[in-house]
Design a protein around this motif. Structure first.
Motif, mmCIF file in Angstrom:
data_model
loop_
_atom_site.group_PDB
_atom_site.id
_atom_site.type_symbol
_atom_site.label_atom_id
_atom_site.label_comp_id
_atom_site.label_asym_id
_atom_site.label_seq_id
_atom_site.Cartn_x
_atom_site.Cartn_y
_atom_site.Cartn_z
ATOM 1 N N UNK A 107 2.635 11.284 7.595
ATOM 2 C CA UNK A 107 2.733 11.648 9.006
ATOM 3 C C UNK A 107 2.921 10.472 9.944
ATOM 4 N N UNK A 108 3.054 9.262 9.393
ATOM 5 C CA UNK A 108 3.131 8.079 10.265
ATOM 6 C C UNK A 108 4.556 7.574 10.475
ATOM 7 N N UNK A 161 -1.862 7.893 -7.974
ATOM 8 C CA UNK A 161 -1.503 8.884 -8.996
ATOM 9 C C UNK A 161 -0.639 8.199 -10.040
ATOM 10 N N UNK A 162 -0.937 8.505 -11.284
ATOM 11 C CA UNK A 162 -0.111 7.944 -12.356
ATOM 12 C C UNK A 162 1.314 8.457 -12.154
ATOM 13 N N UNK A 163 2.320 7.612 -12.404
ATOM 14 C CA UNK A 163 3.708 8.076 -12.265
ATOM 15 C C UNK A 163 3.952 9.292 -13.147
ATOM 16 N N UNK A 168 0.843 -1.187 0.000
ATOM 17 C CA UNK A 168 0.000 0.000 0.000
ATOM 18 C C UNK A 168 0.876 1.233 0.000
ATOM 19 N N UNK A 169 0.318 2.331 0.499
ATOM 20 C CA UNK A 169 1.075 3.573 0.593
ATOM 21 C C UNK A 169 1.538 3.787 2.028
ATOM 22 N N UNK A 193 12.216 4.968 -0.156
ATOM 23 C CA UNK A 193 11.153 4.853 0.833
ATOM 24 C C UNK A 193 10.771 6.228 1.375
ATOM 25 N N UNK A 194 9.482 6.492 1.476
ATOM 26 C CA UNK A 194 9.043 7.768 2.027
ATOM 27 C C UNK A 194 7.535 7.788 2.185
ATOM 28 N N UNK A 195 7.028 8.807 2.862
ATOM 29 C CA UNK A 195 5.584 8.932 3.062
ATOM 30 C C UNK A 195 4.888 9.153 1.721
ATOM 31 N N UNK A 196 3.689 8.632 1.633
ATOM 32 C CA UNK A 196 2.879 8.703 0.404
ATOM 33 C C UNK A 196 3.509 7.969 -0.772
#
Length: 150
Positions: free
Chosen positions: A67-68, A146-148, A62-63, A100-103
């Motif tokens: 903020x997590x 979102x489309x790349x 998933x995403x 690796x990162x949020x969203x």
């Protein structure tokens, strides 16, 4: 001559039966492998709906929830993975991938223990070809994908 024709027909039935048995066997083996959790893929909603046992190794995707992401002591990292509807807390000890990162999309391999996905392995990628179709579909359903390059 009639006997010969019957023999051919019988032979054909035997071949068909053998093929069916082979097919059944391979299907059963694949089913067994999946049941055994060999990289069996789940999204957060599926995990909450039907929690796997603490010894079952599977993949979550998933995403990374915005903020997590919390970096703890040493190499312990905590974050949540979301499919838009539900999110699952993840704990990982190790070095996270560069992307690796949020969203961002991620896939983790590990076990689900006491409501936390304990990851042994984390993969993060931006390219669509990497994310399993199931992840993209579940994100599109939730309107999060979102489309790349957009």
């Amino acid at each position: 001559m009639a006997g010969m024709k019957g023999l051919k027909k019988q032979r054909r039935i035997q071949i068909v039966l053998v093929a069916f048995v082979a097919l059944g066997l391979s299907t059963a083996l694949i089913g067994y492998a999946l049941r055994d959790g060999i990289n069996y893929f789940r999204d957060p909603s599926q995990i909450l709906a039907d929690p796997p046992g603490p010894t079952e190794v599977f993949r979550i995707g998933g995403l990374v929830e915005s903020g997590s992401l919390v970096r703890g002591d040493g190499e312990v990292v905590r974050f949540s993975v979301t499919d838009g509807a539900e999110s699952i807390p993840v704990e990982f000890t190790g070095i996270l991938p560069d992307l690796f990162g949020e969203n961002q999309g991620m896939i983790g391999t590990g076990t689900y223990v006491n409501g936390v996905f304990v990851a042994s392995d984390i993969l993060a990628k931006h390219d669509e070809s990497y994310m399993p179709k199931e992840v993209i579909d579940s994100l599109k359903d939730e309107g999060l994908y979102q489309e790349p390059g957009s």
